[in-house]
Design a protein around this motif. Sequence first.
Motif, mmCIF file in Angstrom:
data_model
loop_
_atom_site.group_PDB
_atom_site.id
_atom_site.type_symbol
_atom_site.label_atom_id
_atom_site.label_comp_id
_atom_site.label_asym_id
_atom_site.label_seq_id
_atom_site.Cartn_x
_atom_site.Cartn_y
_atom_site.Cartn_z
ATOM 1 N N ALA A 71 56.381 -34.575 -23.903
ATOM 2 C CA ALA A 71 56.391 -35.862 -24.596
ATOM 3 C C ALA A 71 55.457 -35.603 -25.703
ATOM 4 N N ASP A 89 67.391 -42.302 -23.284
ATOM 5 C CA ASP A 89 67.088 -42.088 -21.604
ATOM 6 C C ASP A 89 68.207 -43.332 -21.142
ATOM 7 N N VAL A 140 63.433 -41.972 -27.788
ATOM 8 C CA VAL A 140 63.439 -41.463 -26.542
ATOM 9 C C VAL A 140 63.952 -42.379 -25.386
ATOM 10 N N TYR A 141 63.321 -43.629 -25.401
ATOM 11 C CA TYR A 141 63.696 -44.448 -24.446
ATOM 12 C C TYR A 141 65.205 -45.056 -24.460
ATOM 13 N N LEU A 153 63.615 -38.210 -18.310
ATOM 14 C CA LEU A 153 62.276 -38.337 -18.585
ATOM 15 C C LEU A 153 62.015 -37.413 -17.119
ATOM 16 N N SER A 210 63.465 -28.938 -23.847
ATOM 17 C CA SER A 210 62.775 -29.913 -22.855
ATOM 18 C C SER A 210 61.169 -29.749 -23.019
ATOM 19 N N VAL A 215 65.034 -32.021 -28.449
ATOM 20 C CA VAL A 215 64.620 -32.078 -26.915
ATOM 21 C C VAL A 215 65.349 -31.082 -26.287
ATOM 22 N N ILE A 251 60.786 -33.997 -21.100
ATOM 23 C CA ILE A 251 61.905 -34.669 -21.649
ATOM 24 C C ILE A 251 62.833 -33.730 -21.711
ATOM 25 N N LEU A 300 69.251 -38.350 -22.084
ATOM 26 C CA LEU A 300 67.796 -37.646 -21.695
ATOM 27 C C LEU A 300 67.308 -38.260 -20.425
#
Length: 128
Positions: free
Chosen positions: A64, A22, A18-19, A29, A61, A58, A35, A27
């Motif tokens: 988390a 992003d 995820v990070y 946050l 949306s 995702v 997400i 993505l």
Amino acid sequence: MTTALLSGGVGRVIQTLVYDLDERGYLILGEEGHINPTGKKPADGELDEMELRLLAAVRHSPTARQLFEDKALRRHLYVDLAPVRAQLAADDLIQPASVRQAKHWAQIIGTIIILAVTARSEEHTSEL
């Protein structure tokens, strides 16, 4: 992904993905823990299988929490991580469940034997 897997299992792998996605603009946050995909399309070969799988997860949306609790995603990532787990096992950094279970039973049996020997020794000492 090796460090993520070792430090926190599949959950940490999801967090890392995820990070990373992003940071790379795939993505966002969002508010209230959601997400959100940005709609950015990856070039061919730009994302690996796990990254593509997470992007698919995702698309609606999720929060988390929902993402981390997604059993299908976790199962697929676990399968995708098989080569990483195999390398870690070959390097003796992780053990298969069967080895952990055998160690557990060996510890229990060993403890029982030690207790029995100690009890027998104390019994013999008290007779003197």
